[in-house]
Scaffold this motif. Structure first.
Motif, PDB file in Angstrom:
ATOM      1  N   HIS A  26       0.561   5.685   1.374  1.00 21.42           N
ATOM      2  CA  HIS A  26      -0.186   6.725   2.078  1.00 21.42           C
ATOM      3  C   HIS A  26       0.060   8.049   1.379  1.00 21.42           C
ATOM      4  O   HIS A  26       1.021   8.206   0.626  1.00 21.42           O
ATOM      5  CB  HIS A  26       0.269   6.840   3.546  1.00 21.42           C
ATOM      6  CG  HIS A  26       0.218   5.552   4.282  1.00 21.42           C
ATOM      7  ND1 HIS A  26      -0.949   5.015   4.769  1.00 21.42           N
ATOM      8  CD2 HIS A  26       1.203   4.684   4.609  1.00 21.42           C
ATOM      9  CE1 HIS A  26      -0.663   3.868   5.363  1.00 21.42           C
ATOM     10  NE2 HIS A  26       0.636   3.643   5.282  1.00 21.42           N
ATOM     11  N   HIS A  48       4.806   0.102   0.109  1.00 24.40           N
ATOM     12  CA  HIS A  48       5.483  -0.567   1.227  1.00 24.40           C
ATOM     13  C   HIS A  48       4.533  -1.540   1.923  1.00 24.40           C
ATOM     14  O   HIS A  48       3.333  -1.585   1.619  1.00 24.40           O
ATOM     15  CB  HIS A  48       5.995   0.475   2.233  1.00 24.40           C
ATOM     16  CG  HIS A  48       4.894   1.232   2.908  1.00 24.40           C
ATOM     17  ND1 HIS A  48       4.257   2.294   2.313  1.00 24.40           N
ATOM     18  CD2 HIS A  48       4.287   1.070   4.110  1.00 24.40           C
ATOM     19  CE1 HIS A  48       3.328   2.758   3.120  1.00 24.40           C
ATOM     20  NE2 HIS A  48       3.315   2.030   4.229  1.00 24.40           N
ATOM     21  N   HIS A  89       0.837  -1.202   0.000  1.00 20.18           N
ATOM     22  CA  HIS A  89       0.000   0.000   0.000  1.00 20.18           C
ATOM     23  C   HIS A  89       0.873   1.253   0.000  1.00 20.18           C
ATOM     24  O   HIS A  89       2.095   1.180   0.138  1.00 20.18           O
ATOM     25  CB  HIS A  89      -0.933  -0.006   1.222  1.00 20.18           C
ATOM     26  CG  HIS A  89      -0.204   0.047   2.539  1.00 20.18           C
ATOM     27  ND1 HIS A  89       0.253  -1.079   3.199  1.00 20.18           N
ATOM     28  CD2 HIS A  89       0.167   1.095   3.316  1.00 20.18           C
ATOM     29  CE1 HIS A  89       0.852  -0.727   4.321  1.00 20.18           C
ATOM     30  NE2 HIS A  89       0.819   0.598   4.427  1.00 20.18           N
ATOM     31  N   GLU A 116       4.973   8.053   6.594  1.00 19.46           N
ATOM     32  CA  GLU A 116       4.736   7.090   7.674  1.00 19.46           C
ATOM     33  C   GLU A 116       6.018   7.045   8.503  1.00 19.46           C
ATOM     34  O   GLU A 116       7.075   6.687   7.998  1.00 19.46           O
ATOM     35  CB  GLU A 116       4.405   5.709   7.105  1.00 19.46           C
ATOM     36  CG  GLU A 116       4.222   4.654   8.202  1.00 19.46           C
ATOM     37  CD  GLU A 116       3.633   3.348   7.685  1.00 19.46           C
ATOM     38  OE1 GLU A 116       2.898   3.371   6.686  1.00 19.46           O
ATOM     39  OE2 GLU A 116       3.916   2.303   8.286  1.00 19.46           O
TER      40      GLU A 116
HETATM   41 FE   LIG Z   1       1.790   1.976   5.761  1.00 19.76          FE
END
Ligand SMILES: [Fe+2]
Length: 169
Positions: free
Chosen positions: A80, A123, A78, A84
């Motif tokens: 973001h 990641h 996935h 992160e």
């Molecule tokens: Fe993540």
């Protein structure tokens, strides 16, 4: 340290580090995970990078609600739309990230390690065979936990990361 019964293995084996992987960059002082509540080095990083928000998550069968489901979600590839940031306080695990050739790089994370994954990088995360990690989650402003499973190439954050990769080729 809390202990958890061993769980299923599979993805949770170490891979060999790349030859020549540098240790802690020169000029960087190590963080002290035993003193995370009052560590000037951590405070400095938070101040410089504006990591205003933080909490602590324990990933362990006995401590994390919906453990099995969460473990599967963490290991799904996935991205973001924000950074992160994780700081390992106890235990260990692996972050896998995609390299320029779209191959996985496995990053071993142990107590005292901090990682910042840029917005838009594909990641995933897994525990290792010890099945336990306690980590600080940091965020710039109010946290947004939304994960977009691959493919998610249409997001501006992804496009920006791809451009960054191209520029650093
Ligand atoms: Fe993540």
């Amino acid at each position: 340290m809390a202990t958890c019964p061993p769980g299923p293995a599979g993805a949770r084996f170490p891979r060999r580090p790349r030859p020549g992987t540098p240790p802690t960059p020169p000029g960087t002082r190590p963080l002290d995970a035993d003193k995370y509540e009052n560590d000037p080095e951590l405070e400095k990083i938070r101040r410089e990078r504006n990591y205003s928000w933080m909490d602590i998550i324990t990933i362990c069968k006995d401590k994390l609600p919906n453990y099995e489901e969460k473990i599967k979600v963490f290991y799904q590839e996935h991205l973001h739309l924000d950074e992160e940031i994780r700081y390992i306080l106890e235990g260990s695990g692996y972050f896998d990230v995609r390299d320029r050739e779209d191959q996985w790089i496995r990053i071993s994370m142990e107590k005292g390690d901090m990682i910042t994954l840029p917005a838009g990088i594909y990641h995933r995360f897994t525990l290792d065979e010890k099945n336990y990690v306690k980590a600080m989650r940091l965020f710039v402003g109010e946290p947004v936990w939304t994960a977009y499973n691959r493919p998610a190439d249409h997001f501006p954050a992804r496009e920006q990361y791809v451009r960054f990769l191209a520029q650093t080729a």
